[in-house]
Design an enzyme around this catalytic site. Sequence first.
Site, mmCIF file in Angstrom:
data_model
loop_
_atom_site.group_PDB
_atom_site.id
_atom_site.type_symbol
_atom_site.label_atom_id
_atom_site.label_comp_id
_atom_site.label_asym_id
_atom_site.label_seq_id
_atom_site.Cartn_x
_atom_site.Cartn_y
_atom_site.Cartn_z
ATOM 1 N N HIS B 70 0.833 -1.210 0.000
ATOM 2 C CA HIS B 70 0.000 0.000 0.000
ATOM 3 C C HIS B 70 0.862 1.253 0.000
ATOM 4 O O HIS B 70 1.946 1.271 0.562
ATOM 5 C CB HIS B 70 -0.938 -0.004 1.216
ATOM 6 C CG HIS B 70 -2.072 -0.969 1.051
ATOM 7 N ND1 HIS B 70 -1.913 -2.332 1.154
ATOM 8 C CD2 HIS B 70 -3.380 -0.762 0.741
ATOM 9 C CE1 HIS B 70 -3.081 -2.931 0.949
ATOM 10 N NE2 HIS B 70 -3.984 -2.009 0.689
ATOM 11 N N PRO B 71 0.353 2.318 -0.614
ATOM 12 C CA PRO B 71 1.112 3.571 -0.675
ATOM 13 C C PRO B 71 0.988 4.353 0.633
ATOM 14 O O PRO B 71 0.100 4.085 1.441
ATOM 15 C CB PRO B 71 0.399 4.331 -1.793
ATOM 16 C CG PRO B 71 -1.025 3.893 -1.665
ATOM 17 C CD PRO B 71 -0.971 2.438 -1.261
ATOM 18 N N SER B 87 -6.659 4.034 -5.414
ATOM 19 C CA SER B 87 -6.008 4.788 -4.344
ATOM 20 C C SER B 87 -6.152 6.282 -4.569
ATOM 21 O O SER B 87 -6.428 7.054 -3.646
ATOM 22 C CB SER B 87 -4.520 4.421 -4.252
ATOM 23 O OG SER B 87 -4.370 3.235 -3.501
ATOM 24 N N GLU B 90 -9.696 7.441 -3.781
ATOM 25 C CA GLU B 90 -9.969 7.379 -2.350
ATOM 26 C C GLU B 90 -9.282 8.514 -1.603
ATOM 27 O O GLU B 90 -9.888 9.178 -0.765
ATOM 28 C CB GLU B 90 -9.520 6.017 -1.797
ATOM 29 C CG GLU B 90 -10.436 4.879 -2.240
ATOM 30 C CD GLU B 90 -9.790 3.513 -2.166
ATOM 31 O OE1 GLU B 90 -10.441 2.538 -2.588
ATOM 32 O OE2 GLU B 90 -8.631 3.415 -1.690
ATOM 33 N N GLN B 91 -8.024 8.731 -1.907
ATOM 34 C CA GLN B 91 -7.302 9.795 -1.208
ATOM 35 C C GLN B 91 -7.910 11.160 -1.523
ATOM 36 O O GLN B 91 -8.035 12.014 -0.658
ATOM 37 C CB GLN B 91 -5.813 9.740 -1.559
ATOM 38 C CG GLN B 91 -5.166 8.422 -1.082
ATOM 39 C CD GLN B 91 -3.658 8.535 -0.866
ATOM 40 O OE1 GLN B 91 -3.099 9.622 -0.927
ATOM 41 N NE2 GLN B 91 -3.014 7.406 -0.582
ATOM 42 N N ILE B 123 -1.992 2.448 7.039
ATOM 43 C CA ILE B 123 -3.123 2.181 6.144
ATOM 44 C C ILE B 123 -4.422 2.564 6.831
ATOM 45 O O ILE B 123 -4.652 2.202 7.992
ATOM 46 C CB ILE B 123 -3.179 0.695 5.743
ATOM 47 C CG1 ILE B 123 -1.872 0.313 5.049
ATOM 48 C CG2 ILE B 123 -4.366 0.425 4.821
ATOM 49 C CD1 ILE B 123 -1.813 -1.135 4.619
ATOM 50 N N VAL B 126 -9.555 5.726 3.786
ATOM 51 C CA VAL B 126 -9.760 7.179 3.829
ATOM 52 C C VAL B 126 -11.180 7.614 3.487
ATOM 53 O O VAL B 126 -11.602 8.695 3.882
ATOM 54 C CB VAL B 126 -8.767 7.948 2.923
ATOM 55 C CG1 VAL B 126 -7.382 7.942 3.529
ATOM 56 C CG2 VAL B 126 -8.777 7.396 1.525
#
Lengths: 295, 295, 295, 295
Positions: B70-71, B87, B90-91, B123, B126
């Site tokens: 995961h980032p 991602s 979501e962010q 993680i 978000v």
Amino acid sequence: MSQISLADLNAASKADFVAALANVVEYSPWIAEQLAAKRPFAGINELHAALMAAIQSAEPDVQLALIRAHPDLADKTQRAAGLTAESTDEQNSAGLDRLSEAEYAAFERANGAYRDKFGFPYIVCVRRHTRDSVLRDFETRLLNIAKTETRRAIEEIGRISALRLDQLVMADDRLKVHGRLSTHVLDNHIGKPAPGVPIELVELASLGESRIIARAVTNADGRTDQPLIGGRPLPIGRYELRFRVAQYYAERNVPLSDPPFLDEIPLRFAISEPESHYHVPLLVTPWSYSTYRGS
Amino acid sequence: MSQISLADLNAASKADFVAALANVVEYSPWIAEQLAAKRPFAGINELHAALMAAIQSAEPDVQLALIRAHPDLADKTQRAAGLTAESTDEQNSAGLDRLSEAEYAAFERANGAYRDKFGFPYIVCVRRHTRDSVLRDFETRLLNIAKTETRRAIEEIGRISALRLDQLVMADDRLKVHGRLSTHVLDNHIGKPAPGVPIELVELASLGESRIIARAVTNADGRTDQPLIGGRPLPIGRYELRFRVAQYYAERNVPLSDPPFLDEIPLRFAISEPESHYHVPLLVTPWSYSTYRGS
Amino acid sequence: MSQISLADLNAASKADFVAALANVVEYSPWIAEQLAAKRPFAGINELHAALMAAIQSAEPDVQLALIRAHPDLADKTQRAAGLTAESTDEQNSAGLDRLSEAEYAAFERANGAYRDKFGFPYIVCVRRHTRDSVLRDFETRLLNIAKTETRRAIEEIGRISALRLDQLVMADDRLKVHGRLSTHVLDNHIGKPAPGVPIELVELASLGESRIIARAVTNADGRTDQPLIGGRPLPIGRYELRFRVAQYYAERNVPLSDPPFLDEIPLRFAISEPESHYHVPLLVTPWSYSTYRGS
Amino acid sequence: MSQISLADLNAASKADFVAALANVVEYSPWIAEQLAAKRPFAGINELHAALMAAIQSAEPDVQLALIRAHPDLADKTQRAAGLTAESTDEQNSAGLDRLSEAEYAAFERANGAYRDKFGFPYIVCVRRHTRDSVLRDFETRLLNIAKTETRRAIEEIGRISALRLDQLVMADDRLKVHGRLSTHVLDNHIGKPAPGVPIELVELASLGESRIIARAVTNADGRTDQPLIGGRPLPIGRYELRFRVAQYYAERNVPLSDPPFLDEIPLRFAISEPESHYHVPLLVTPWSYSTYRGS
């Protein structure tokens, strides 16, 4: 300002009487001279009514001179040159000594426009106002005709002089010049007053900064020991009361969600009647609240 | 993202099944491979439960690799280098693409401290958070021990994958991943719902700017046509609903004071359960109001 | 009563059509005969509008005959001799078959006075009334002039026929002849709906006994599974909803005083609009409650 | 009863002191004799504490004699034979002189059962009770063991003597023996207190008739000029406050439905703490109301 009793005023020589009332109306000793001959006064309300009668029955040019004897609001040059002590105190009460450059500019424009239209300064009893409401009042009154504004100016001189008399003269009766703002926190979760709730009262400003003007913590009866505002007119304007209820409930081990559904509760309201009692209570549980204009 | 039916997933070749679920969990096709063998799934809840079982029964080093795939949150370098489309979406949902420099710095510090302590990225799902609550969550979780955080990370991967499945797969049943925020304005002055009341929903921020996230006007039933937030999780955080009630009453010629005692009413509350229904009504007259967590 | 579809009515022979509608208006087949010629009707509202138009455009003596075809309310002799099945059902709905001797006497006096003054029977759509409100209506209408009462009688015949049509005819549209009374218990002590609260609905009577007309227990959403009154007009009258809240809180181990400050809470209200939705909720803690006409 | 000052009691001869306090505790002059030697008392609370100490430190047989010197509650034969004036007044205060035959019978059974079990009369400070709560207290206390009841009897003698001392002795301090029940009607429709609202206070009875125990009309501040109950203990029991709000609004030409949605509003509550302040306000519009235990 040292106080003097109405009895002493009634008994004083004419010269002493006029000297004592010198600053009740700006630079206009002729009013006090007329009042001296009307003595004795049975009460301070009678004294103030006589003062208003003297102004209202004066010739138009005398009334105009009286109006022109007043300073401009929030005028830097006049403040530097010196206002009466009373004018200075009053203008400061509304925060007119703490204006930003932009606000000074707004007041200057308004003063100029008013003088241009009517030929006399804008007069308002600033102790009854916030900066916001003064600027709104300016805008409204600029739309009036001169005759209306002469009447309005005299009304405001009446309010200013009433507040000055109230501070100066002790009598058995009181002028109705003060208001009161109070609150009360009722904890409907346990059916009791809520003690220990931190409260802030904020004066909301459209132009410039809102500022906290009172802080208090509720006592055992859920009230504040002193009124939030008392012993003076309630300045017309918009306010916010803030109650830290999550802190209150957390200290009593009441289970709360995380973050708590209600944390700091803001009650936002306006005051429009400076001489009234505003009671703005909070009835609260961790999941609900209500407020109303009470008495 | 185009959708696929559960029936089609159940019937697909193993390769197609794994391809379809490729992005449900970041860079971890082994999970989909395991799931392929468990088909058919009677519903999407069963599919998601199998996914969680696969992760939870994996060897510790496999779990760690999954977490490390995961980032970092709000990391500029990684965003420049490219995140998965999921991602990125979501962010952005939590406003992580609109951070000020100061906020980026705060996230960077938090990410660094977390990686230093645990050896893997922080993680969090978000979509269930506001910027405020992410930073609070960071602070709380930094205090945990590694074992707890491994468990927490897997929980959050579970929530992320549930939301991705919900968007990707059509089935007869639904995952319980959405919440709803609604309101209702009842005019107790006339005993009817209040139509035409302008409403704003503001997400309050401790760091950075509060921002209006929804606007609506009440309909004939005093409600909004759409929920204020719906069809997605309610982000944990603090909010303010604002109702312009003086405008509403003025349009109906109800006599008000000047300025009106109640003008724009703020109801400030927090959301702590993203998958719940929050109903926050306003019962109002020109002189009183109440609210509560309703249903 | 067996139902018939509007399509079938539109397609029926004239004789069958008239037979089907025979009892929609008491003993007055001429109306159905006129309506037969106006077919087809696009909906039940159109059918009822045509029925009203037929009555309103009839000659005065025909209207009078129509009015006189109706029975007296709560008249023992006529009941013994036999009313139409429809009249019997309707009169029973308001409890007119369970009157005490004193109440019969009151109705008899009212009927007599009305007939003496107007020369025709008092007509009212009793399904929209309680015994109390019928007697009040009698008193008010006795003060009218004959012309007004002819108009009022036709209005009431319109309401009676609308309810009979609603029961008899299936169509795509519905006549607006039903109301709904609902409630909701919100527990502000825990911020959730209150399940398991026993509720009684009482019809209050000035003359004679008040009587419980519905009992229910709140479900998981704090509501009742069925409306307290629904699928029919709400009878005009005074009511009391009673909520056993001490029992509810005691079962949840909430500390209460002894005796509990609030035990059975009565909400007393009146219904004046039989075709409306009345929502009368209870927001409650062990120490406070509120209610309002909701929607 | 004529009053005597604490100063005079402190200065009196022993004989006069004992005579003055003769009826504070039924037929037990030995207590006053002991107290005489403890003089002077700094306040009435100190005097009452000394009285309780005297009783509590007496030998068991002396305590028993003291308890047995009290009459049965609501006993017809004893009333005919003559009680002390104090006992008569107290029993009448709870309405024990206005019992129906059925109620007399209930009290007689309870008295008999109590005497049979414990060998002494049931003692209760009746000024703190309604008929209902006395019968409930009887039932509860019948379940106790003798030792507990001896303690309870002495507690009640303490309460009775406190009330008698409060009536008899003037001192600078006051015993905490009185409660207060007040109300307040706030009209949220206009944001002001509601004047002129007729109010009734009803004592609810399970056995026998409920009865109106106070009537009042709200004054300009929405309150009653006198507390609804004051200057005495609040009798434990169930009550209903009734507010005629439709009349209030009709007199102010506020449009109401017909019949008015809210007409007479009942607030039903119980008092459990006779020495407390109960404030039970009504916040009302024509369409909503709320109440709470206030302060």
